[in-house]
Design a protein around this motif. Structure first.
Motif, short mmCIF file in Angstrom:
data_model
loop_
_atom_site.label_atom_id
_atom_site.label_comp_id
_atom_site.label_asym_id
_atom_site.label_seq_id
_atom_site.Cartn_x
_atom_site.Cartn_y
_atom_site.Cartn_z
N TYR A 86 37.15 -17.83 -45.77
CA TYR A 86 37.87 -18.91 -46.44
C TYR A 86 39.36 -18.93 -46.12
O TYR A 86 40.07 -19.81 -46.57
CB TYR A 86 37.60 -18.86 -47.95
CG TYR A 86 36.35 -19.64 -48.26
CD1 TYR A 86 36.36 -21.03 -48.23
CD2 TYR A 86 35.15 -19.01 -48.50
CE1 TYR A 86 35.22 -21.76 -48.46
CE2 TYR A 86 34.00 -19.73 -48.73
CZ TYR A 86 34.04 -21.11 -48.70
OH TYR A 86 32.91 -21.84 -48.91
N ARG A 89 38.58 -21.62 -43.35
CA ARG A 89 37.69 -22.75 -43.58
C ARG A 89 38.44 -23.84 -44.35
O ARG A 89 38.73 -23.69 -45.54
CB ARG A 89 36.47 -22.29 -44.39
CG ARG A 89 35.39 -23.35 -44.44
CD ARG A 89 34.12 -22.85 -45.06
NE ARG A 89 33.04 -23.79 -44.79
CZ ARG A 89 32.20 -24.23 -45.70
NH1 ARG A 89 32.25 -23.81 -46.94
NH2 ARG A 89 31.26 -25.10 -45.35
N CYS A 124 37.55 -22.75 -57.49
CA CYS A 124 37.94 -24.17 -57.52
C CYS A 124 38.29 -24.74 -56.16
O CYS A 124 38.38 -25.96 -56.01
CB CYS A 124 39.13 -24.35 -58.46
SG CYS A 124 40.61 -23.49 -57.88
N ALA A 128 38.87 -30.24 -56.25
CA ALA A 128 38.24 -31.56 -56.39
C ALA A 128 37.66 -31.75 -57.79
O ALA A 128 37.79 -32.84 -58.39
CB ALA A 128 37.14 -31.74 -55.33
N ASP A 174 38.98 -13.01 -58.63
CA ASP A 174 37.60 -12.88 -58.19
C ASP A 174 36.66 -13.22 -59.35
O ASP A 174 36.84 -12.70 -60.46
CB ASP A 174 37.37 -11.43 -57.72
CG ASP A 174 36.10 -11.31 -56.92
OD1 ASP A 174 36.15 -10.74 -55.83
OD2 ASP A 174 35.03 -11.78 -57.38
N ALA A 175 35.66 -14.03 -59.06
CA ALA A 175 34.71 -14.44 -60.10
C ALA A 175 33.95 -13.24 -60.67
O ALA A 175 33.37 -13.33 -61.74
CB ALA A 175 33.73 -15.46 -59.54
N ARG A 176 33.97 -12.11 -59.95
CA ARG A 176 33.26 -10.92 -60.43
C ARG A 176 34.15 -10.04 -61.30
O ARG A 176 33.71 -9.02 -61.81
CB ARG A 176 32.76 -10.10 -59.22
CG ARG A 176 31.73 -10.84 -58.42
CD ARG A 176 31.55 -10.22 -57.05
NE ARG A 176 32.67 -10.53 -56.18
CZ ARG A 176 32.72 -10.19 -54.89
NH1 ARG A 176 31.73 -9.53 -54.36
NH2 ARG A 176 33.77 -10.51 -54.15
N GLU A 196 28.57 -18.16 -52.65
CA GLU A 196 29.53 -17.39 -51.84
C GLU A 196 29.49 -15.91 -52.21
O GLU A 196 30.03 -15.07 -51.49
CB GLU A 196 30.97 -17.90 -52.05
CG GLU A 196 31.19 -19.39 -51.85
CD GLU A 196 30.95 -19.82 -50.41
OE1 GLU A 196 30.70 -18.97 -49.55
OE2 GLU A 196 31.00 -21.05 -50.18
N VAL A 197 28.88 -15.62 -53.35
CA VAL A 197 28.87 -14.25 -53.87
C VAL A 197 27.56 -13.58 -53.46
O VAL A 197 26.49 -14.17 -53.63
CB VAL A 197 29.00 -14.30 -55.42
CG1 VAL A 197 28.84 -12.92 -56.03
CG2 VAL A 197 30.34 -14.90 -55.81
C1 LIG Z 1 32.27 -24.19 -51.08
S1 LIG Z 1 33.85 -23.87 -51.80
C2 LIG Z 1 33.77 -24.90 -53.24
C3 LIG Z 1 35.13 -25.28 -53.79
C4 LIG Z 1 35.12 -26.23 -54.98
N1 LIG Z 1 34.42 -25.66 -56.13
C5 LIG Z 1 34.54 -27.58 -54.61
O1 LIG Z 1 33.36 -27.81 -54.86
O2 LIG Z 1 35.27 -28.39 -54.03
C6 LIG Z 1 33.68 -22.24 -52.45
C7 LIG Z 1 34.97 -21.62 -52.97
O3 LIG Z 1 34.67 -20.34 -53.54
C8 LIG Z 1 35.76 -19.46 -53.28
N2 LIG Z 1 35.29 -18.08 -53.45
C9 LIG Z 1 34.49 -17.37 -52.61
N3 LIG Z 1 34.21 -16.17 -53.12
C10 LIG Z 1 34.86 -16.09 -54.33
C11 LIG Z 1 34.93 -15.11 -55.35
N4 LIG Z 1 34.28 -13.95 -55.26
N5 LIG Z 1 35.66 -15.38 -56.47
C12 LIG Z 1 36.33 -16.56 -56.59
N6 LIG Z 1 36.29 -17.53 -55.64
C13 LIG Z 1 35.56 -17.31 -54.53
C14 LIG Z 1 36.19 -19.85 -51.88
O4 LIG Z 1 37.51 -19.45 -51.60
C15 LIG Z 1 36.02 -21.36 -51.90
O5 LIG Z 1 37.22 -22.00 -52.25
#
Ligand SMILES: C[S@@+](CC[C@H](N)C(=O)[O-])C[C@H]1O[C@@H](n2cnc3c(N)ncnc32)[C@H](O)[C@@H]1O
Length: 345
Positions: A86, A89, A124, A128, A174-176, A196-197
Motif C-alpha cells: 500500500y 498502490r 479508510c 471515500a 493497525d486494525a489488529r 488485507e489482514v
Molecule cells: C482496498 S483499500 C480500501 C480503502 C477504503 N476502505 C475504501 O474502500 O475506499 C484497503 C485499505 O486497508 C489498509 N490496511 C491494510 N492493512 C491494514 C491494517 N492491518 N490495519 C489498518 N489498515 C490496513 C490499506 O492501507 C488500504 O488503505
C-alpha cells in the motif's frame, strides 16, 4: 478462535533514514516477557544482522534475568522482511470495486448514525466512505465526530483536504491493535479492508473493534465474500497473480478473502450479537480493468494474467461466476456483501 496474540507497531507514522516500519507479532508468552521487561525497567534489544560476508545472525541483548526468562519461555524470533504494497498502490477503488453511490448509502444506513455519534472509518484508505458519511450527515444536519484510521500513511496522505478538515482525527494505526480507548465509538465501518489482514489475524480485528465500541455500538463490514471454497481459491489466486505483476509484495502474502459462511462466526466469536447480512451485490472483476490502474499499462503483464486466469479457473465454477473470456479481458462476478452486528448492551 480466541487469540491472545497481539500486533505491536513501531515507526509507522515517522520518517527517518535509519527507521524501518515495523510490525511485531507477539505471542502470549512474549507479551509476558515484554510486560516483565517494562515492570523491571529492563532494556531489551533484539538484533538481526546481515554480516558483510552475507551471513545472517541474530541476538538478544538484555540483563541476565531477562535473558534467563527468554530462555525459560523458549522464545523465538520469526521475522519477515518484505516490501509493502500500500506504499505504492494508488488506485481509484470506486472504479476497480465497481462501487455505486447507492451502495455507499446502504453502508451508511447500516451504521445508523445519530446526532452526536462518534464514528470510526477503519482501513479508510483515501477516505471515500468518510466523504460519503460526512456529506450525508451534513445534509441531515447531524453533528458527528469522525475518526479515520489506516495502517499506511501513504494512503492517508491521499485524503482530500476538505474531508481531512472535517475529521476529528486521522490516525496511522493497525486494525489488529487499534490506537483508541475502550468503548468510545457508536459505529465502526470497514469497507474492503478485512481481506488485507491475514487469515490468522482476522479475529484480532473483530476483537479490537468490539473493544473500542460502546455497548449497543454497530460494526459494519463491506467485503468481497466468495460463496464456496472453489470460488475463494480461484479468486484469491487471480488476485495474487495480479498483485505480484503489479509489484505489491505484502499484499500477495497477506490477503485472505473470507467466504460468506465464515463471516458470522468471526463476529460471534468476538462477542457480537444480531449478526445480519444486510446487502448483497456482485463485484465484476475484470482483468482488463486492472491494465492501467495496476499493471502500468503493460500488455505483456495483462497477457500473463489472462493466461494464468484461464489455467486456474476450474471449469466447474465458470458458469456460477459468469466467467467471460473476451481475449484481452476475462471477467467474473464475486459476491460483495454488507454485514452488520451489534455489541451487546
Ligand atoms: C482496498 S483499500 C480500501 C480503502 C477504503 N476502505 C475504501 O474502500 O475506499 C484497503 C485499505 O486497508 C489498509 N490496511 C491494510 N492493512 C491494514 C491494517 N492491518 N490495519 C489498518 N489498515 C490496513 C490499506 O492501507 C488500504 O488503505
Amino acid at each position: 478462535m480466541k487469540q491472545n496474540r497481539k500486533m505491536l507497531s513501531a515507526n509507522f507514522a515517522t520518517d527517518g533514514d535509519s527507521k524501518i516500519p515495523t510490525l511485531l507479532s507477539v505471542s502470549d508468552r512474549s507479551q509476558e516477557f515484554l510486560r516483565r521487561a517494562k515492570e523491571t525497567g529492563s532494556k531489551v534489544r533484539i538484533v538481526l544482522e546481515l554480516d558483510g560476508d552475507g551471513a545472517l545472525s541474530s541476538s538478544l541483548e538484555a540483563d541476565p534475568d531477562m535473558l534467563g526468562l527468554a530462555a525459560a519461555f523458549e522464545l523465538q524470533l520469526r521475522a519477515e522482511l518484505i516490501a509493502d504494497g500500500y506504499n505504492i498502490r494508488k488506485v481509484d477503488f470506486s472504479k476497480i470495486h465497481g462501487v455505486a453511490g447507492e451502495d455507499l448509502e446502504k453502508l451508511a444506513d447500516a451504521m445508523e448514525i445519530s446526532d452526536g455519534a462518534r464514528v470510526l472509518d477503519l482501513m479508510c484508505g483515501y477516505g471515500a466512505v468518510s466523504a460519503h458519511i460526512l456529506e450525508r450527515t451534513e445534509k441531515e444536519r447531524l453533528k458527528i465526530e469522525l475518526s479515520m484510521c489506516d495502517l499506511h500513511k501513504v494512503q492517508l496522505d491521499r485524503i482530500p483536504d476538505a474531508v481531512r478538515a472535517m475529521a476529528a482525527d486521522v490516525t496511522v494505526g493497525d486494525a489488529r491493535n487499534l490506537p483508541y480507548d475502550d468503548g468510545v465509538f457508536d459505529a465502526v465501518v470497514i469497507k474492503m479492508g478485512l481481506h488485507e489482514v491475514p487469515h490468522i489475524d482476522q479475529p484480532l480485528v473483530f476483537q479490537n473493534v468490539f473493544r473500542v465500541l460502546k455497548p449497543g455500538g454497530r460494526f459494519v463490514i463491506w467485503e468481497v465474500m466468495p460463496n464456496t471454497g472453489e470460488q475463494q481459491d480461484a479468486f484469491t489466486e487471480q488476485m495474487q497473480k495480479k498483485n505480484e505483476l503489479a509489484g505489491y509484495e505484502s499484499i500477495v502474502v497477506d490477503r485472505y478473502f473470507t467466504r460468506g459462511e465464515q463471516m458470522p462466526w468471526l463476529f460471534e466469536e468476538a462477542g457480537f450479537v444480531d449478526v445480519k447480512q444486510v446487502f448483497e451485490a456482485n463485484f465484476h472483476q475484470s482483468t482488463l480493468g486492472r491494465l492501467d490502474s495496476e499493471l502500468g499499462g503493460d500488455r505483456h503483464k495483462l497477457d500473463e494474467l489472462n493466461a494464468f486466469v484461464r489455467r486456474c479457473t476450474p471449469a466447474s465454477i465458470r458458469s456460477e461466476v459468469d466467467y467471460l473470456d473476451e481475449g484481452d479481458s476475462i471477467s467474473m462476478k464475486v459476491p460483495n456483501r454488507i454485514f452488520r452486528a451489534t455489541k451487546p448492551e
